[in-house]
Every structure is written in C-alpha cells, then in structure tokens.
Write a protein that holds these residues in place. Sequence first.
Motif, PDB file in Angstrom:
ATOM      1  N   PHE A 192      43.170  65.702  22.802  1.00 57.20           N
ATOM      2  CA  PHE A 192      43.323  66.131  21.670  1.00 57.20           C
ATOM      3  C   PHE A 192      42.334  65.092  20.670  1.00 57.20           C
ATOM      4  O   PHE A 192      42.058  63.927  20.986  1.00 57.20           O
ATOM      5  CB  PHE A 192      44.664  65.735  21.212  1.00 57.20           C
ATOM      6  N   PHE A 193      41.774  65.849  19.592  1.00 57.11           N
ATOM      7  CA  PHE A 193      41.006  64.989  18.743  1.00 57.11           C
ATOM      8  C   PHE A 193      41.489  64.938  17.322  1.00 57.11           C
ATOM      9  O   PHE A 193      41.877  66.036  16.662  1.00 57.11           O
ATOM     10  CB  PHE A 193      39.731  65.747  18.537  1.00 57.11           C
ATOM     11  N   PHE A 194      41.735  63.621  16.864  1.00 54.47           N
ATOM     12  CA  PHE A 194      42.344  63.615  15.600  1.00 54.47           C
ATOM     13  C   PHE A 194      41.949  62.362  14.800  1.00 54.47           C
ATOM     14  O   PHE A 194      41.264  61.593  15.438  1.00 54.47           O
ATOM     15  CB  PHE A 194      43.963  63.601  15.697  1.00 54.47           C
ATOM     16  N   TYR A 195      42.190  62.458  13.607  1.00 48.81           N
ATOM     17  CA  TYR A 195      41.736  61.116  12.679  1.00 48.81           C
ATOM     18  C   TYR A 195      43.195  60.401  12.426  1.00 48.81           C
ATOM     19  O   TYR A 195      44.188  60.895  12.313  1.00 48.81           O
ATOM     20  CB  TYR A 195      41.189  61.517  11.099  1.00 48.81           C
ATOM     21  N   VAL A 196      43.007  59.000  12.673  1.00 49.57           N
ATOM     22  CA  VAL A 196      44.206  58.205  12.681  1.00 49.57           C
ATOM     23  C   VAL A 196      43.678  57.154  11.747  1.00 49.57           C
ATOM     24  O   VAL A 196      42.660  56.744  11.882  1.00 49.57           O
ATOM     25  CB  VAL A 196      44.346  57.739  14.073  1.00 49.57           C
ATOM     26  N   PRO A 197      44.763  56.513  10.857  1.00 49.87           N
ATOM     27  CA  PRO A 197      44.486  55.399  10.016  1.00 49.87           C
ATOM     28  C   PRO A 197      43.971  54.248  11.175  1.00 49.87           C
ATOM     29  O   PRO A 197      44.534  53.996  12.144  1.00 49.87           O
ATOM     30  CB  PRO A 197      45.680  54.974   9.371  1.00 49.87           C
ATOM     31  N   LYS A 198      42.927  53.616  10.599  1.00 49.08           N
ATOM     32  CA  LYS A 198      42.433  52.300  11.154  1.00 49.08           C
ATOM     33  C   LYS A 198      43.347  51.284  11.594  1.00 49.08           C
ATOM     34  O   LYS A 198      43.274  50.634  12.662  1.00 49.08           O
ATOM     35  CB  LYS A 198      41.128  51.776  10.661  1.00 49.08           C
ATOM     36  N   SER A 199      44.450  51.188  10.839  1.00 50.11           N
ATOM     37  CA  SER A 199      45.350  50.098  10.957  1.00 50.11           C
ATOM     38  C   SER A 199      46.234  50.458  11.960  1.00 50.11           C
ATOM     39  O   SER A 199      47.155  49.461  12.684  1.00 50.11           O
ATOM     40  CB  SER A 199      46.066  49.843   9.715  1.00 50.11           C
ATOM     41  N   LYS A 200      46.447  51.768  12.292  1.00 48.18           N
ATOM     42  CA  LYS A 200      47.553  52.270  13.474  1.00 48.18           C
ATOM     43  C   LYS A 200      46.870  52.014  14.681  1.00 48.18           C
ATOM     44  O   LYS A 200      47.599  52.390  15.781  1.00 48.18           O
ATOM     45  CB  LYS A 200      47.868  53.594  13.018  1.00 48.18           C
ATOM     46  N   ILE A 201      45.540  51.679  15.030  1.00 54.25           N
ATOM     47  CA  ILE A 201      44.973  51.771  16.329  1.00 54.25           C
ATOM     48  C   ILE A 201      44.891  50.127  16.762  1.00 54.25           C
ATOM     49  O   ILE A 201      44.477  49.381  16.245  1.00 54.25           O
ATOM     50  CB  ILE A 201      43.430  52.171  16.144  1.00 54.25           C
ATOM     51  N   VAL A 202      45.412  49.861  17.891  1.00 54.43           N
ATOM     52  CA  VAL A 202      45.509  48.747  18.744  1.00 54.43           C
ATOM     53  C   VAL A 202      44.393  48.797  19.663  1.00 54.43           C
ATOM     54  O   VAL A 202      44.477  49.399  20.882  1.00 54.43           O
ATOM     55  CB  VAL A 202      46.714  48.502  19.471  1.00 54.43           C
ATOM     56  N   GLU A 203      43.224  47.976  19.183  1.00 54.71           N
ATOM     57  CA  GLU A 203      42.096  48.198  20.405  1.00 54.71           C
ATOM     58  C   GLU A 203      42.327  47.204  21.548  1.00 54.71           C
ATOM     59  O   GLU A 203      42.940  45.758  21.251  1.00 54.71           O
ATOM     60  CB  GLU A 203      40.930  47.758  19.446  1.00 54.71           C
ATOM     61  N   VAL A 204      41.987  47.413  22.565  1.00 53.60           N
ATOM     62  CA  VAL A 204      42.300  46.877  23.844  1.00 53.60           C
ATOM     63  C   VAL A 204      40.885  46.449  24.405  1.00 53.60           C
ATOM     64  O   VAL A 204      40.005  47.350  24.475  1.00 53.60           O
ATOM     65  CB  VAL A 204      43.145  47.451  24.766  1.00 53.60           C
ATOM     66  N   GLU A 205      40.835  45.382  25.211  1.00 52.30           N
ATOM     67  CA  GLU A 205      39.724  44.896  26.077  1.00 52.30           C
ATOM     68  C   GLU A 205      39.885  45.663  27.187  1.00 52.30           C
ATOM     69  O   GLU A 205      39.962  45.225  28.421  1.00 52.30           O
ATOM     70  CB  GLU A 205      39.533  43.362  26.113  1.00 52.30           C
ATOM     71  N   MET A 206      39.146  46.926  27.330  1.00 48.79           N
ATOM     72  CA  MET A 206      39.160  47.804  28.442  1.00 48.79           C
ATOM     73  C   MET A 206      37.926  48.736  28.313  1.00 48.79           C
ATOM     74  O   MET A 206      37.639  49.015  27.262  1.00 48.79           O
ATOM     75  CB  MET A 206      40.502  48.707  28.528  1.00 48.79           C
ATOM     76  N   SER A 207      37.239  48.949  29.554  1.00 46.78           N
ATOM     77  CA  SER A 207      36.021  49.766  29.576  1.00 46.78           C
ATOM     78  C   SER A 207      36.498  51.099  29.496  1.00 46.78           C
ATOM     79  O   SER A 207      37.632  51.476  30.149  1.00 46.78           O
ATOM     80  CB  SER A 207      35.100  49.251  30.592  1.00 46.78           C
ATOM     81  N   THR A 208      35.571  52.060  29.173  1.00 45.48           N
ATOM     82  CA  THR A 208      36.079  53.539  29.223  1.00 45.48           C
ATOM     83  C   THR A 208      36.051  53.936  30.761  1.00 45.48           C
ATOM     84  O   THR A 208      36.819  54.931  31.062  1.00 45.48           O
ATOM     85  CB  THR A 208      34.625  54.366  28.564  1.00 45.48           C
ATOM     86  N   GLU A 209      35.587  53.208  31.683  1.00 40.47           N
ATOM     87  CA  GLU A 209      35.681  53.595  32.939  1.00 40.47           C
ATOM     88  C   GLU A 209      37.006  53.378  33.433  1.00 40.47           C
ATOM     89  O   GLU A 209      37.631  53.994  34.157  1.00 40.47           O
ATOM     90  CB  GLU A 209      34.465  52.965  33.879  1.00 40.47           C
ATOM     91  N   ASP A 210      37.424  52.138  33.261  1.00 39.98           N
ATOM     92  CA  ASP A 210      38.949  51.674  33.665  1.00 39.98           C
ATOM     93  C   ASP A 210      39.929  52.646  32.982  1.00 39.98           C
ATOM     94  O   ASP A 210      40.737  52.841  33.284  1.00 39.98           O
ATOM     95  CB  ASP A 210      39.077  50.081  33.309  1.00 39.98           C
ATOM     96  N   ALA A 211      39.461  53.091  31.617  1.00 36.94           N
ATOM     97  CA  ALA A 211      40.480  54.082  30.876  1.00 36.94           C
ATOM     98  C   ALA A 211      40.644  55.224  31.405  1.00 36.94           C
ATOM     99  O   ALA A 211      41.632  55.876  31.830  1.00 36.94           O
ATOM    100  CB  ALA A 211      40.015  53.860  29.515  1.00 36.94           C
ATOM    101  N   ALA A 212      39.322  55.903  31.844  1.00 38.97           N
ATOM    102  CA  ALA A 212      39.396  57.173  32.746  1.00 38.97           C
ATOM    103  C   ALA A 212      40.031  56.954  34.046  1.00 38.97           C
ATOM    104  O   ALA A 212      40.870  58.100  34.565  1.00 38.97           O
ATOM    105  CB  ALA A 212      37.837  57.416  32.835  1.00 38.97           C
ATOM    106  N   THR A 213      39.761  56.073  34.824  1.00 40.55           N
ATOM    107  CA  THR A 213      40.657  55.670  36.162  1.00 40.55           C
ATOM    108  C   THR A 213      42.179  55.515  35.828  1.00 40.55           C
ATOM    109  O   THR A 213      42.818  56.131  36.365  1.00 40.55           O
ATOM    110  CB  THR A 213      39.898  54.519  36.669  1.00 40.55           C
TER     111      THR A 213
END
Length: 259
Positions: A192-213
């Motif tokens: 899914f692709f959508f727009y979300v308020p920036k304050s609602k995103i919790v950024e995590v220290e994870m690479s895209t490869e680890d996220a895909a795995t």
Amino acid sequence: MDRDDLPPPKPPAEPSPEVHSGFVARFRNYFLTGLIVAGPIAITFYLTWWFVTWVDGLVRPFVPIAYRPETYLPFGLPGSGLVVAVFALTLLGFLTANLIGRTLVDLGERLLGRMPVVRAIYRSLKQVFETLFSGKGSSFRRVGLVEFPSPGMWSIVLISQAPSEEIATSIPGQEEHISVFLPCAPNPTTGFFFYVPKSKIVEVEMSTEDAATLIMSCGVVQPGTSSDPQKKMAALAGMAQAAQAANASARLPEPAKVD
C-alpha cells in the motif's frame, strides 16, 4: 522335576520407546539442519540460473551467430548473453555522457513524449529508475513504523518523499505529511502507498535489507539475529526437542480423577 513344572520362558524384551523416540528426534533434527543449510543455497542457485538464462534468452537473438560461443564449442556457454548485456549497457552509458549521446537521447524522449499512453509510462519509469539508481535520493532508504491497520497495531513502512505541492495543499489539515510504502508479507513487492502525517511515523534504525527480510520471513528472522550457523543449528535442535516434548506431554493419559 518334570518339564511341565518349569516356569514358562520369558518373552524377549521389547525395545524401549525412549530409544525409538530419541532416534526419531535426532533424525528430524539432522534433517531440518540439512534443510536449513541446503535450502537457501539451492534457491539462490536456482534464482541466479533463472536470471542468467532469462538475460541470455533476451540478448542471444541480437548477437550474430558467428560471435556466439556455441558456434565454436560443442555446448552452450551460460552467461554469455549477460556479459554482452553488461558491456552494451556500459557502452550506452558512455555514449550518453557525451554531447552526441545526449542529443540522441533528447530526440528519443521528444518522440516518446508525443505518444499519449507511452509518454506517461516512460516518464514514470524514468523517474523511478533515476530515484532508485542515482544514489542521491533518500527514497526507500529509511524504515519506519506506522499504526496500521488499526490503532495499537504497528506495521513496517519504507519512507519515501514528501508530497508535491499540489497534493500537499489538497490534504486537509496543516500538519506536514510524507509518502510511505507499506510492503505486504511475504511478497514485499506488493503493498500500500499512502500519505501519513510525519508525526505519526516512528523511524527505526533498520536497513531496508533487514526490513525486507523481516517481512518476507513473516517475523521469523528478526534483525540482529546471530549469523553463526552453529548457533542457528543449535537453536533449531532446541526448538525441535521442545516441540517433541510438547507432543509427548500431550499424548500422556490424563490422571484419573479421585472422587
């Protein structure tokens, strides 16, 4: 003493069920360990072979017969088409870097720009490829968490760019939004692709490869898991023994109730 007075001979002792159960458990542990070792290797070789043969099938028709390896060898040479494709793309990039190449590319883009349907497809694909392979953008290089599909349930998203000015002014509210892509498990190419308020995103220290795995394994392979194969095998054996113990306890008869 008569022979009839002798006690009857004892039947041969049956094998202990613990010995049989232990053999089955060890066999299962060894089998699962071999599957863990051979499975990823086999799938990797299969996907690599499929990609090489696919590229060979696309490139070989454009290579003259006199320049094909199978013309001089008694067997085909897998990967020759891939080598030709790599050199062809490199040569194309070299020619595009000079004035004549840029002129030809601009001429081709103007011709494609006059085709109603092809124009939209080409421009969209060009922007995607420039963003992904330029190495300058930050799209899909950051990982975050958003509450989806309901409050209290968190999903992994790949953070993209801020919306354009036209879309930003059309979104209600004054809060800044950002575009994200939420991959689906176990196939991260859909989502899914959508727009979300920036304050609602919790950024995590994870690479895209680890996220895909993490997504493809449905949470089985967690980021930071030890890559030591011996530890993985030991963990697998422990899981199998725990499952065996649970099954054995489930098969035990319940104690009789005393009134």
